[in-house]
Design an enzyme around this catalytic site. Sequence first.
Site, PDB file in Angstrom:
ATOM      1  N   THR A   1      92.716  62.499 133.316  1.00  0.00           N
ATOM      2  CA  THR A   1      92.253  61.126 133.467  1.00  0.00           C
ATOM      3  C   THR A   1      92.694  60.474 134.781  1.00  0.00           C
ATOM      4  O   THR A   1      93.756  60.809 135.326  1.00  0.00           O
ATOM      5  CB  THR A   1      92.806  60.284 132.285  1.00  0.00           C
ATOM      6  OG1 THR A   1      92.503  58.913 132.505  1.00  0.00           O
ATOM      7  CG2 THR A   1      94.315  60.410 132.142  1.00  0.00           C
ATOM      8  N   ASP A   2      91.913  59.494 135.221  1.00  0.00           N
ATOM      9  CA  ASP A   2      92.286  58.641 136.354  1.00  0.00           C
ATOM     10  C   ASP A   2      93.517  57.789 136.034  1.00  0.00           C
ATOM     11  O   ASP A   2      94.166  57.262 136.938  1.00  0.00           O
ATOM     12  CB  ASP A   2      91.114  57.722 136.729  1.00  0.00           C
ATOM     13  CG  ASP A   2      90.648  56.865 135.564  1.00  0.00           C
ATOM     14  OD1 ASP A   2      90.753  57.319 134.404  1.00  0.00           O
ATOM     15  OD2 ASP A   2      90.192  55.730 135.799  1.00  0.00           O
TER      16      ASP A   2
ATOM     17  N   THR B   1      92.770  59.610 122.800  1.00  0.00           N
ATOM     18  CA  THR B   1      92.211  58.835 123.924  1.00  0.00           C
ATOM     19  C   THR B   1      92.265  57.325 123.715  1.00  0.00           C
ATOM     20  O   THR B   1      91.871  56.576 124.602  1.00  0.00           O
ATOM     21  CB  THR B   1      90.738  59.232 124.159  1.00  0.00           C
ATOM     22  OG1 THR B   1      90.019  59.016 122.944  1.00  0.00           O
ATOM     23  CG2 THR B   1      90.612  60.684 124.583  1.00  0.00           C
TER      24      THR B   1
ATOM     25  N   TYR C   1      99.770  56.598 127.031  1.00  0.00           N
ATOM     26  CA  TYR C   1      98.609  57.506 127.197  1.00  0.00           C
ATOM     27  C   TYR C   1      98.670  58.169 128.573  1.00  0.00           C
ATOM     28  O   TYR C   1      98.575  59.396 128.696  1.00  0.00           O
ATOM     29  CB  TYR C   1      97.309  56.719 127.020  1.00  0.00           C
ATOM     30  CG  TYR C   1      96.069  57.491 127.436  1.00  0.00           C
ATOM     31  CD1 TYR C   1      95.560  58.523 126.634  1.00  0.00           C
ATOM     32  CD2 TYR C   1      95.403  57.206 128.634  1.00  0.00           C
ATOM     33  CE1 TYR C   1      94.432  59.235 127.014  1.00  0.00           C
ATOM     34  CE2 TYR C   1      94.268  57.921 129.014  1.00  0.00           C
ATOM     35  CZ  TYR C   1      93.787  58.930 128.205  1.00  0.00           C
ATOM     36  OH  TYR C   1      92.670  59.642 128.595  1.00  0.00           O
TER      37      TYR C   1
ATOM     38  N   ASP D   1      94.405  71.022 114.433  1.00  0.00           N
ATOM     39  CA  ASP D   1      95.072  69.765 114.774  1.00  0.00           C
ATOM     40  C   ASP D   1      95.914  69.986 116.032  1.00  0.00           C
ATOM     41  O   ASP D   1      96.875  70.750 116.011  1.00  0.00           O
ATOM     42  CB  ASP D   1      95.949  69.338 113.581  1.00  0.00           C
ATOM     43  CG  ASP D   1      96.601  67.982 113.828  1.00  0.00           C
ATOM     44  OD1 ASP D   1      96.529  67.461 114.968  1.00  0.00           O
ATOM     45  OD2 ASP D   1      97.182  67.446 112.870  1.00  0.00           O
TER      46      ASP D   1
ATOM     47  N   ALA E   1      91.903  65.182 122.962  1.00  0.00           N
ATOM     48  CA  ALA E   1      93.073  64.366 123.324  1.00  0.00           C
ATOM     49  C   ALA E   1      93.095  63.119 122.461  1.00  0.00           C
ATOM     50  O   ALA E   1      92.062  62.716 121.917  1.00  0.00           O
ATOM     51  CB  ALA E   1      93.003  63.950 124.797  1.00  0.00           C
TER      52      ALA E   1
ATOM     53  N   LYS F   1      99.233  62.136 129.366  1.00  0.00           N
ATOM     54  CA  LYS F   1      98.183  62.923 130.030  1.00  0.00           C
ATOM     55  C   LYS F   1      98.747  63.583 131.297  1.00  0.00           C
ATOM     56  O   LYS F   1      98.421  64.721 131.611  1.00  0.00           O
ATOM     57  CB  LYS F   1      96.979  62.048 130.369  1.00  0.00           C
ATOM     58  CG  LYS F   1      96.177  61.580 129.159  1.00  0.00           C
ATOM     59  CD  LYS F   1      95.516  62.705 128.366  1.00  0.00           C
ATOM     60  CE  LYS F   1      94.414  63.389 129.131  1.00  0.00           C
ATOM     61  NZ  LYS F   1      93.753  64.444 128.326  1.00  0.00           N
TER      62      LYS F   1
ATOM     63  N   GLY G   1      84.151  64.908 120.157  1.00  0.00           N
ATOM     64  CA  GLY G   1      84.279  63.806 121.109  1.00  0.00           C
ATOM     65  C   GLY G   1      83.101  63.760 122.067  1.00  0.00           C
ATOM     66  O   GLY G   1      82.187  64.593 122.017  1.00  0.00           O
TER      67      GLY G   1
ATOM     68  N   LEU H   1      82.871  64.082 125.534  1.00  0.00           N
ATOM     69  CA  LEU H   1      82.739  65.132 126.549  1.00  0.00           C
ATOM     70  C   LEU H   1      82.636  66.514 125.900  1.00  0.00           C
ATOM     71  O   LEU H   1      81.782  67.326 126.266  1.00  0.00           O
ATOM     72  CB  LEU H   1      83.946  65.075 127.497  1.00  0.00           C
ATOM     73  CG  LEU H   1      83.757  65.809 128.792  1.00  0.00           C
ATOM     74  CD1 LEU H   1      83.015  64.930 129.780  1.00  0.00           C
ATOM     75  CD2 LEU H   1      85.102  66.187 129.391  1.00  0.00           C
TER      76      LEU H   1
HETATM   77  N1  LIG Z   1      87.127  58.370 127.166  1.00  0.00           N
HETATM   78  C1  LIG Z   1      87.444  58.048 128.402  1.00  0.00           C
HETATM   79  O1  LIG Z   1      87.066  56.979 128.906  1.00  0.00           O
HETATM   80  C2  LIG Z   1      88.257  59.004 129.232  1.00  0.00           C
HETATM   81  C3  LIG Z   1      88.648  58.601 130.508  1.00  0.00           C
HETATM   82  C4  LIG Z   1      89.379  59.496 131.293  1.00  0.00           C
HETATM   83  C5  LIG Z   1      89.710  60.728 130.802  1.00  0.00           C
HETATM   84  N2  LIG Z   1      89.353  61.079 129.548  1.00  0.00           N
HETATM   85  C6  LIG Z   1      89.752  62.402 129.070  1.00  0.00           C
HETATM   86  O2  LIG Z   1      88.571  63.153 128.842  1.00  0.00           O
HETATM   87  C7  LIG Z   1      88.787  64.077 127.756  1.00  0.00           C
HETATM   88  C8  LIG Z   1      87.661  63.915 126.756  1.00  0.00           C
HETATM   89  O3  LIG Z   1      87.722  62.599 126.221  1.00  0.00           O
HETATM   90  P1  LIG Z   1      86.479  61.939 125.488  1.00  0.00           P
HETATM   91  O4  LIG Z   1      86.025  60.819 126.318  1.00  0.00           O
HETATM   92  O5  LIG Z   1      85.516  62.974 125.067  1.00  0.00           O
HETATM   93  O6  LIG Z   1      87.263  61.325 124.261  1.00  0.00           O
HETATM   94  P2  LIG Z   1      86.924  61.293 122.711  1.00  0.00           P
HETATM   95  O7  LIG Z   1      85.469  61.021 122.532  1.00  0.00           O
HETATM   96  O8  LIG Z   1      87.920  60.363 122.117  1.00  0.00           O
HETATM   97  O9  LIG Z   1      87.202  62.779 122.263  1.00  0.00           O
HETATM   98  C9  LIG Z   1      88.491  63.289 122.063  1.00  0.00           C
HETATM   99  C10 LIG Z   1      88.454  64.209 120.866  1.00  0.00           C
HETATM  100  O10 LIG Z   1      89.762  64.688 120.631  1.00  0.00           O
HETATM  101  C11 LIG Z   1      89.950  64.746 119.236  1.00  0.00           C
HETATM  102  N3  LIG Z   1      91.335  64.661 118.811  1.00  0.00           N
HETATM  103  C12 LIG Z   1      92.193  63.611 118.915  1.00  0.00           C
HETATM  104  N4  LIG Z   1      93.357  63.907 118.340  1.00  0.00           N
HETATM  105  C13 LIG Z   1      93.245  65.160 117.847  1.00  0.00           C
HETATM  106  C14 LIG Z   1      94.101  66.013 117.138  1.00  0.00           C
HETATM  107  N5  LIG Z   1      95.354  65.655 116.800  1.00  0.00           N
HETATM  108  N6  LIG Z   1      93.645  67.242 116.778  1.00  0.00           N
HETATM  109  C15 LIG Z   1      92.385  67.632 117.094  1.00  0.00           C
HETATM  110  N7  LIG Z   1      91.532  66.867 117.777  1.00  0.00           N
HETATM  111  C16 LIG Z   1      91.945  65.643 118.145  1.00  0.00           C
HETATM  112  C17 LIG Z   1      89.203  63.548 118.693  1.00  0.00           C
HETATM  113  O11 LIG Z   1      88.933  63.801 117.340  1.00  0.00           O
HETATM  114  P3  LIG Z   1      88.257  62.710 116.380  1.00  0.00           P
HETATM  115  O12 LIG Z   1      86.832  62.632 116.859  1.00  0.00           O
HETATM  116  O13 LIG Z   1      88.411  63.291 115.047  1.00  0.00           O
HETATM  117  O14 LIG Z   1      89.019  61.449 116.616  1.00  0.00           O
HETATM  118  C18 LIG Z   1      87.974  63.491 119.595  1.00  0.00           C
HETATM  119  O15 LIG Z   1      86.881  64.160 119.031  1.00  0.00           O
HETATM  120  C19 LIG Z   1      90.192  63.775 127.232  1.00  0.00           C
HETATM  121  O16 LIG Z   1      91.095  64.658 127.825  1.00  0.00           O
HETATM  122  C20 LIG Z   1      90.471  62.372 127.746  1.00  0.00           C
HETATM  123  O17 LIG Z   1      91.853  62.135 127.887  1.00  0.00           O
HETATM  124  C21 LIG Z   1      88.614  60.247 128.755  1.00  0.00           C
END
Ligand SMILES: NC(=O)c1ccc[n+]([C@@H]2O[C@H](COP(=O)([O-])OP(=O)(O)OC[C@H]3O[C@@H](n4cnc5c(N)ncnc54)[C@H](OP(=O)(O)O)[C@@H]3O)[C@@H](O)[C@H]2O)c1
Length: 299
Positions: free
Chosen positions: A112-113, A73, A135, A47, A71, A139, A10, A12
Site C-alpha cells: 500500500t501507499d 484492509t 494498518y 485464515d 490483508a 503492511k 476481495g 483485487l
Molecule cells: N483497498 C484499498 O484501498 C487498498 C489500498 C492500498 C493497498 N491495498 C492492498 O491491496 C491488497 C488487496 O486489497 P483489496 O483492496 O482487494 O482489499 P479487500 O477487498 O478488503 O480484500 C482483502 C481480502 O482479504 C481477506 N482477509 C482479511 N483478513 C483475512 C484473514 N484473516 N484470513 C483470510 N483472508 C482475510 C478479506 O476477506 P473477507 O472478504 O472475508 O473480509 C478480503 O477478501 C491488500 O494487500 C491491501 O492491503 C488496498
Amino acid sequence: MRIAITGANGLLGGEAVAQAAVDHEVLALGRGPCRLPAGRYAWASADLADGRSLEAALLAFRPEAVLHAGAATDVDGCEREPAMAWRTNVGGTEQAARACAALGARLVAVSTDYVFDGEAGPYAEEDLPNPRGVYARTKRCGEEAALLLDPGCAVARVAVVYGGTPGARPTFASQVVEKLSRGEPVKAFSDQLVSTTLASSGAARCLELLLETRYAGVLHLSDATVVDRVEFARRVAARFGLSGQIIPVKTAEVKLPAPRPLRGGLKVDRAAALLRHRPLTLDQALDLFHAEWMTRSAG
Ligand SMILES: NC(=O)c1ccc[n+]([C@@H]2O[C@H](COP(=O)([O-])OP(=O)(O)OC[C@H]3O[C@@H](n4cnc5c(N)ncnc54)[C@H](OP(=O)(O)O)[C@@H]3O)[C@@H](O)[C@H]2O)c1
C-alpha cells in the site's frame, strides 16, 4: 501454470482470480465460503491470522506462482485491533513468503501507499517509508517479511482500490455512484492527495508482474493519476452522468481512529516502463469502471 491467489473474496484478489483462471490452474484462497461468481478455479479457505493455515494450503497445492492480495484492509479496524492486524498482515505475508521460498514459487505480495507518511507525495519506489498507524505499520512489516524471507519476490504497492467486483466490499467510488444515484450527497476529503487503482487494472498489472517478469523488490502498481478525493468523486460522478452534491471535508474535521496520509500518491514510471499493462490515466480507468459497472448491473 499453477497459481494461488489470496484475498480472493476481495476487490483485487477477485479480479485476479477471474483473469488468471482464463489460462491457468488457479487456487483461490479466502476466509470462509467463496463469494466469487462460479468459474474455472478451485477454492480453499485459509485464515491468514492463524499462523499456519495459509502456509499449509500453499504447500499442499504446490503453486508455481502466488499473488498474495489478502490483508486486513479496514484501516480503522486495524487501529482498534493491532494484534489481529499484525497476525493477518505480517503473519499472513510471512506464511506466503515461507511457502514460496520452500517451493521455489514466484511471489508477488500486494502492499500500500500507506507505508509513506504523506508529507511529500507522490512517492517513488526508492523513497523511504515512514508508516503511521497500525494498518500502515503492519503492511510495511509485511513488505519486510516478504523481501527478507523470499528475496526474489516483488512487493506491489497499490492505492485506493475501487471497482464493482461482485461480492466484494463497497468502495468510495462505488458509494459515490450509489449515493448520487439515490439523490444523496457524498462527503469527500479535499486535503487527501491520492493515487487510485481500478481493481481489474491493478490485478492485470499484478498478474503480469507475477507471471511474465522476474522483477524483485518494490514496484508501484497503482493507476497513474494523482488527485484529491473531491476531484476523484467529481470525475466518477461525471463519468456516470450523475449530478448531485459532493461536499468537501477536511480530514482533521472528522475523528478517525487511524491517521491518514495527506500528500500521498505513487509514482508509477517504473511500472510504465516495465509492463505491457501500463498504469491507466484516471479517465481511462473510469471508462473501464463505467463499462464494468454497466455490464455487471445488466447481468
Ligand atoms: N483497498 C484499498 O484501498 C487498498 C489500498 C492500498 C493497498 N491495498 C492492498 O491491496 C491488497 C488487496 O486489497 P483489496 O483492496 O482487494 O482489499 P479487500 O477487498 O478488503 O480484500 C482483502 C481480502 O482479504 C481477506 N482477509 C482479511 N483478513 C483475512 C484473514 N484473516 N484470513 C483470510 N483472508 C482475510 C478479506 O476477506 P473477507 O472478504 O472475508 O473480509 C478480503 O477478501 C491488500 O494487500 C491491501 O492491503 C488496498
